[in-house]
Design a protein around this motif. Structure first.
Motif, mmCIF file in Angstrom:
data_model
loop_
_atom_site.group_PDB
_atom_site.id
_atom_site.type_symbol
_atom_site.label_atom_id
_atom_site.label_comp_id
_atom_site.label_asym_id
_atom_site.label_seq_id
_atom_site.Cartn_x
_atom_site.Cartn_y
_atom_site.Cartn_z
ATOM 1 N N SER A 76 1.144 -2.654 -0.327
ATOM 2 C CA SER A 76 -0.084 -3.117 -0.979
ATOM 3 C C SER A 76 -0.399 -4.576 -0.641
ATOM 4 O O SER A 76 -1.555 -4.994 -0.717
ATOM 5 C CB SER A 76 0.008 -2.933 -2.494
ATOM 6 O OG SER A 76 1.040 -3.740 -3.024
ATOM 7 N N LEU A 117 -3.054 -4.978 2.063
ATOM 8 C CA LEU A 117 -4.436 -4.592 1.789
ATOM 9 C C LEU A 117 -5.348 -5.793 1.579
ATOM 10 O O LEU A 117 -6.534 -5.727 1.849
ATOM 11 C CB LEU A 117 -4.500 -3.696 0.540
ATOM 12 C CG LEU A 117 -3.847 -2.329 0.674
ATOM 13 C CD1 LEU A 117 -3.865 -1.625 -0.672
ATOM 14 C CD2 LEU A 117 -4.554 -1.506 1.723
ATOM 15 N N GLU A 118 -4.780 -6.885 1.091
ATOM 16 C CA GLU A 118 -5.595 -8.046 0.732
ATOM 17 C C GLU A 118 -5.829 -9.006 1.893
ATOM 18 O O GLU A 118 -6.655 -9.892 1.801
ATOM 19 C CB GLU A 118 -4.904 -8.780 -0.420
ATOM 20 C CG GLU A 118 -4.735 -7.891 -1.635
ATOM 21 C CD GLU A 118 -3.776 -8.470 -2.642
ATOM 22 O OE1 GLU A 118 -3.237 -9.570 -2.402
ATOM 23 O OE2 GLU A 118 -3.561 -7.818 -3.672
ATOM 24 N N ARG A 119 -5.104 -8.837 2.968
ATOM 25 C CA ARG A 119 -5.211 -9.762 4.095
ATOM 26 C C ARG A 119 -6.252 -9.306 5.100
ATOM 27 O O ARG A 119 -6.577 -8.137 5.204
ATOM 28 C CB ARG A 119 -3.877 -9.874 4.809
ATOM 29 C CG ARG A 119 -2.774 -10.415 3.953
ATOM 30 C CD ARG A 119 -1.520 -10.497 4.765
ATOM 31 N NE ARG A 119 -0.393 -10.856 3.938
ATOM 32 C CZ ARG A 119 0.852 -10.711 4.324
ATOM 33 N NH1 ARG A 119 1.135 -10.209 5.501
ATOM 34 N NH2 ARG A 119 1.837 -11.064 3.531
ATOM 35 N N ASP A 120 -6.711 -10.271 5.866
ATOM 36 C CA ASP A 120 -7.590 -9.974 6.995
ATOM 37 C C ASP A 120 -6.750 -9.354 8.106
ATOM 38 O O ASP A 120 -5.546 -9.580 8.198
ATOM 39 C CB ASP A 120 -8.248 -11.272 7.475
ATOM 40 C CG ASP A 120 -9.293 -11.036 8.547
ATOM 41 O OD1 ASP A 120 -9.825 -9.909 8.603
ATOM 42 O OD2 ASP A 120 -9.568 -11.971 9.310
ATOM 43 N N GLU A 145 -9.883 0.431 1.462
ATOM 44 C CA GLU A 145 -9.889 -0.879 0.818
ATOM 45 C C GLU A 145 -9.585 -2.045 1.751
ATOM 46 O O GLU A 145 -9.468 -3.168 1.302
ATOM 47 C CB GLU A 145 -8.866 -0.889 -0.317
ATOM 48 C CG GLU A 145 -9.194 0.093 -1.415
ATOM 49 C CD GLU A 145 -8.164 0.053 -2.534
ATOM 50 O OE1 GLU A 145 -7.429 -0.936 -2.616
ATOM 51 O OE2 GLU A 145 -8.127 1.001 -3.316
ATOM 52 N N SER A 146 -9.427 -1.801 3.016
ATOM 53 C CA SER A 146 -9.038 -2.890 3.905
ATOM 54 C C SER A 146 -9.707 -2.750 5.262
ATOM 55 O O SER A 146 -10.578 -1.925 5.450
ATOM 56 C CB SER A 146 -7.519 -2.893 4.070
ATOM 57 O OG SER A 146 -7.128 -1.739 4.769
#
Length: 102
Positions: free
Chosen positions: A76, A79-82, A7-8
């Motif tokens: 978690s 996971l959302e970061r660049d 996911e990343s």
């Protein structure tokens, strides 16, 4: 670990330290549990007992630092970061790897 790579922007090698650290925490807690029993029955002079208790305290401290990083970090969020924004992830990764190396 699969969650990080799927996911990343991380690859499996970037997050593999999580499994290693969790295994190390489990083993150290099991080992430390038996050191308390050993300390109760040890028949040693004051200097040897002091040395044993020193090493026991060192293990406790290192284990707690590693446990704090691994168990109290909300992984978690990374996971959302660049990947360029994940310097904090790599700092925590580096600290946990240094605590698990011998």
């Amino acid at each position: 670990v699969a969650c990080f790579s799927a996911e990343s922007h991380f690859n499996v090698k970037d997050s593999d330290f999580l499994l290693d650290a969790q295994e190390q925490i489990s083993r150290c807690r099991r080992f430390l549990k038996w050191t308390y029993a050993f300390a109760y029955f040890i028949d040693a002079n004051a200097d040897k007992r002091k040395l044993f208790e020193f090493h026991q305290a060192q293990l406790e401290g290192t284990l707690e630092r590693l446990s704090d990083i691994i168990e109290n970090t909300d992984w978690s969020l990374f996971l959302e970061r660049d990947i360029a924004e994940n310097q904090e992830f790599f700092k925590k990764r580096e600290r946990s790897i240094s605590l698990t190396s011998v």
